[in-house]
Scaffold this motif. Structure first.
Motif, PDB file in Angstrom:
ATOM      1  N   ASN A 169       0.811  -1.225   0.000  1.00  7.96           N
ATOM      2  CA  ASN A 169       0.000   0.000   0.000  1.00  7.96           C
ATOM      3  C   ASN A 169       0.842   1.272   0.000  1.00  7.96           C
ATOM      4  OD1 ASN A 169      -2.411  -1.349  -0.049  1.00  7.96           O
ATOM      5  ND2 ASN A 169      -2.726  -1.249   2.158  1.00  7.96           N
ATOM      6  N   GLU A 170       2.140   1.136   0.244  1.00  2.44           N
ATOM      7  CA  GLU A 170       3.000   2.325   0.250  1.00  2.44           C
ATOM      8  C   GLU A 170       3.113   2.900  -1.160  1.00  2.44           C
ATOM      9  OE1 GLU A 170       6.709   2.194   2.353  1.00  2.44           O
ATOM     10  OE2 GLU A 170       5.874   0.838   3.865  1.00  2.44           O
ATOM     11  N   MET A 171       3.378   4.181  -1.236  1.00  2.00           N
ATOM     12  CA  MET A 171       3.465   4.875  -2.519  1.00  2.00           C
ATOM     13  C   MET A 171       4.709   4.472  -3.303  1.00  2.00           C
ATOM     14  SD  MET A 171       0.802   6.858  -2.496  1.00  2.00           S
ATOM     15  CE  MET A 171       1.125   8.128  -3.673  1.00  2.00           C
ATOM     16  N   ASN A 172       4.602   4.517  -4.617  1.00  2.00           N
ATOM     17  CA  ASN A 172       5.714   4.346  -5.556  1.00  2.00           C
ATOM     18  C   ASN A 172       6.379   2.972  -5.503  1.00  2.00           C
ATOM     19  OD1 ASN A 172       5.381   7.057  -6.417  1.00  2.00           O
ATOM     20  ND2 ASN A 172       6.503   7.709  -4.598  1.00  2.00           N
ATOM     21  N   LEU A 173       5.618   1.948  -5.234  1.00  5.73           N
ATOM     22  CA  LEU A 173       6.180   0.600  -5.201  1.00  5.73           C
ATOM     23  C   LEU A 173       5.657  -0.282  -6.334  1.00  5.73           C
ATOM     24  CD1 LEU A 173       6.154  -0.227  -1.387  1.00  5.73           C
ATOM     25  CD2 LEU A 173       8.090   0.458  -2.809  1.00  5.73           C
ATOM     26  N   GLU A 174       5.033   0.309  -7.321  1.00  3.55           N
ATOM     27  CA  GLU A 174       4.435  -0.468  -8.409  1.00  3.55           C
ATOM     28  C   GLU A 174       5.447  -1.406  -9.075  1.00  3.55           C
ATOM     29  OE1 GLU A 174       4.155   2.893  -8.128  1.00  3.55           O
ATOM     30  OE2 GLU A 174       2.064   3.030  -7.493  1.00  3.55           O
ATOM     31  N   ARG A 175       6.645  -0.883  -9.336  1.00  2.00           N
ATOM     32  CA  ARG A 175       7.695  -1.695  -9.966  1.00  2.00           C
ATOM     33  C   ARG A 175       8.004  -2.925  -9.117  1.00  2.00           C
ATOM     34  NH1 ARG A 175      13.724   0.700 -11.091  1.00  2.00           N
ATOM     35  NH2 ARG A 175      14.054  -0.459 -12.994  1.00  2.00           N
ATOM     36  N   TRP A 176       8.093  -2.738  -7.808  1.00  2.00           N
ATOM     37  CA  TRP A 176       8.435  -3.837  -6.915  1.00  2.00           C
ATOM     38  C   TRP A 176       7.283  -4.796  -6.709  1.00  2.00           C
ATOM     39  CZ3 TRP A 176      12.976  -5.538  -6.360  1.00  2.00           C
ATOM     40  CH2 TRP A 176      14.040  -4.675  -6.658  1.00  2.00           C
ATOM     41  N   ILE A 177       6.071  -4.318  -6.762  1.00  2.00           N
ATOM     42  CA  ILE A 177       4.908  -5.213  -6.701  1.00  2.00           C
ATOM     43  C   ILE A 177       4.953  -6.156  -7.889  1.00  2.00           C
ATOM     44  CG2 ILE A 177       2.384  -5.331  -6.852  1.00  2.00           C
ATOM     45  CD1 ILE A 177       2.375  -2.601  -5.306  1.00  2.00           C
ATOM     46  N   GLU A 178       5.212  -5.624  -9.068  1.00  2.00           N
ATOM     47  CA  GLU A 178       5.282  -6.436 -10.278  1.00  2.00           C
ATOM     48  C   GLU A 178       6.447  -7.429 -10.218  1.00  2.00           C
ATOM     49  OE1 GLU A 178       4.412  -8.358 -13.549  1.00  2.00           O
ATOM     50  OE2 GLU A 178       3.098  -6.911 -12.578  1.00  2.00           O
ATOM     51  N   ILE A 179       7.606  -6.998  -9.743  1.00  2.00           N
ATOM     52  CA  ILE A 179       8.764  -7.898  -9.620  1.00  2.00           C
ATOM     53  C   ILE A 179       8.438  -9.048  -8.672  1.00  2.00           C
ATOM     54  CG2 ILE A 179      11.100  -8.060  -8.624  1.00  2.00           C
ATOM     55  CD1 ILE A 179      11.576  -5.228  -9.884  1.00  2.00           C
ATOM     56  N   ASN A 180       7.834  -8.748  -7.531  1.00  2.74           N
ATOM     57  CA  ASN A 180       7.470  -9.797  -6.579  1.00  2.74           C
ATOM     58  C   ASN A 180       6.462 -10.768  -7.180  1.00  2.74           C
ATOM     59  OD1 ASN A 180       8.288  -9.337  -3.336  1.00  2.74           O
ATOM     60  ND2 ASN A 180       8.679  -7.627  -4.688  1.00  2.74           N
ATOM     61  N   LYS A 181       5.446 -10.256  -7.854  1.00  2.45           N
ATOM     62  CA  LYS A 181       4.445 -11.127  -8.489  1.00  2.45           C
ATOM     63  C   LYS A 181       5.089 -12.024  -9.538  1.00  2.45           C
ATOM     64  CE  LYS A 181       0.287  -8.320  -8.110  1.00  2.45           C
ATOM     65  NZ  LYS A 181      -0.739  -7.566  -8.853  1.00  2.45           N
ATOM     66  N   ARG A 182       5.866 -11.409 -10.420  1.00  4.83           N
ATOM     67  CA  ARG A 182       6.448 -12.144 -11.549  1.00  4.83           C
ATOM     68  C   ARG A 182       7.413 -13.243 -11.091  1.00  4.83           C
ATOM     69  NH1 ARG A 182      10.208  -9.675 -16.397  1.00  4.83           N
ATOM     70  NH2 ARG A 182      10.521 -11.657 -17.429  1.00  4.83           N
ATOM     71  N   TYR A 183       8.363 -12.882 -10.253  1.00  2.00           N
ATOM     72  CA  TYR A 183       9.416 -13.827  -9.910  1.00  2.00           C
ATOM     73  C   TYR A 183       9.006 -14.857  -8.871  1.00  2.00           C
ATOM     74  CZ  TYR A 183      12.266 -11.257 -13.057  1.00  2.00           C
ATOM     75  OH  TYR A 183      12.755 -10.682 -14.208  1.00  2.00           O
ATOM     76  N   SER A 184       8.012 -14.563  -8.068  1.00  2.00           N
ATOM     77  CA  SER A 184       7.547 -15.575  -7.111  1.00  2.00           C
ATOM     78  C   SER A 184       6.896 -16.749  -7.837  1.00  2.00           C
ATOM     79  CB  SER A 184       6.574 -14.965  -6.106  1.00  2.00           C
ATOM     80  OG  SER A 184       5.385 -14.525  -6.731  1.00  2.00           O
TER      81      SER A 184
END
Length: 106
Positions: free
Chosen positions: A59-74
């Motif tokens: 929910n923190e701001m500006n983490l969209e890139r990291w949300i996608e990285i976590n989803k993809r690589y997990s």
């Protein structure tokens, strides 16, 4: 809401967080951990255990890139559910800003 791993984990890979996760939602590559946000139960115990402060609420701001990285690589990396030794240079890399250039896609 889920928790995700961000760039301060790169080249550190402390696994204190893995040891306390009740649902085993961490995955690993050679220099980074990620959390599967669909498996995360939002308990937040991993966030407080991370010595690098690399785990954040999605929910923190500006983490969209990291949300996608976590989803993809997990979805493609191996699950990790036991504590391991951190990377050899973990203490030297801990706290370095913008470590993304050290992350290499396989």
């Amino acid at each position: 809401m889920a928790y995700i791993v961000t760039d301060n984990c790169i080249c550190c890979k402390y696994t204190d967080c893995v040891e306390v996760c009740p649902v085993d939602c961490f995955y690993e590559d050679k220099n980074l951990l990620v959390i599967n946000p669909d498996e995360c139960i939002d308990c937040d115990v991993c966030e407080t255990e991370c010595p690098a402060g690399a785990i954040k609420s999605s929910n923190e701001m500006n983490l969209e890139r990291w949300i996608e990285i976590n989803k993809r690589y997990s979805k493609i990396w191996s699950n990790i559910n036991k504590m391991k030794m951190p990377m050899d240079d973990a203490d030297e890399f801990n706290g370095i800003k913008n470590k993304f250039e050290n992350f290499f896609e396989d």
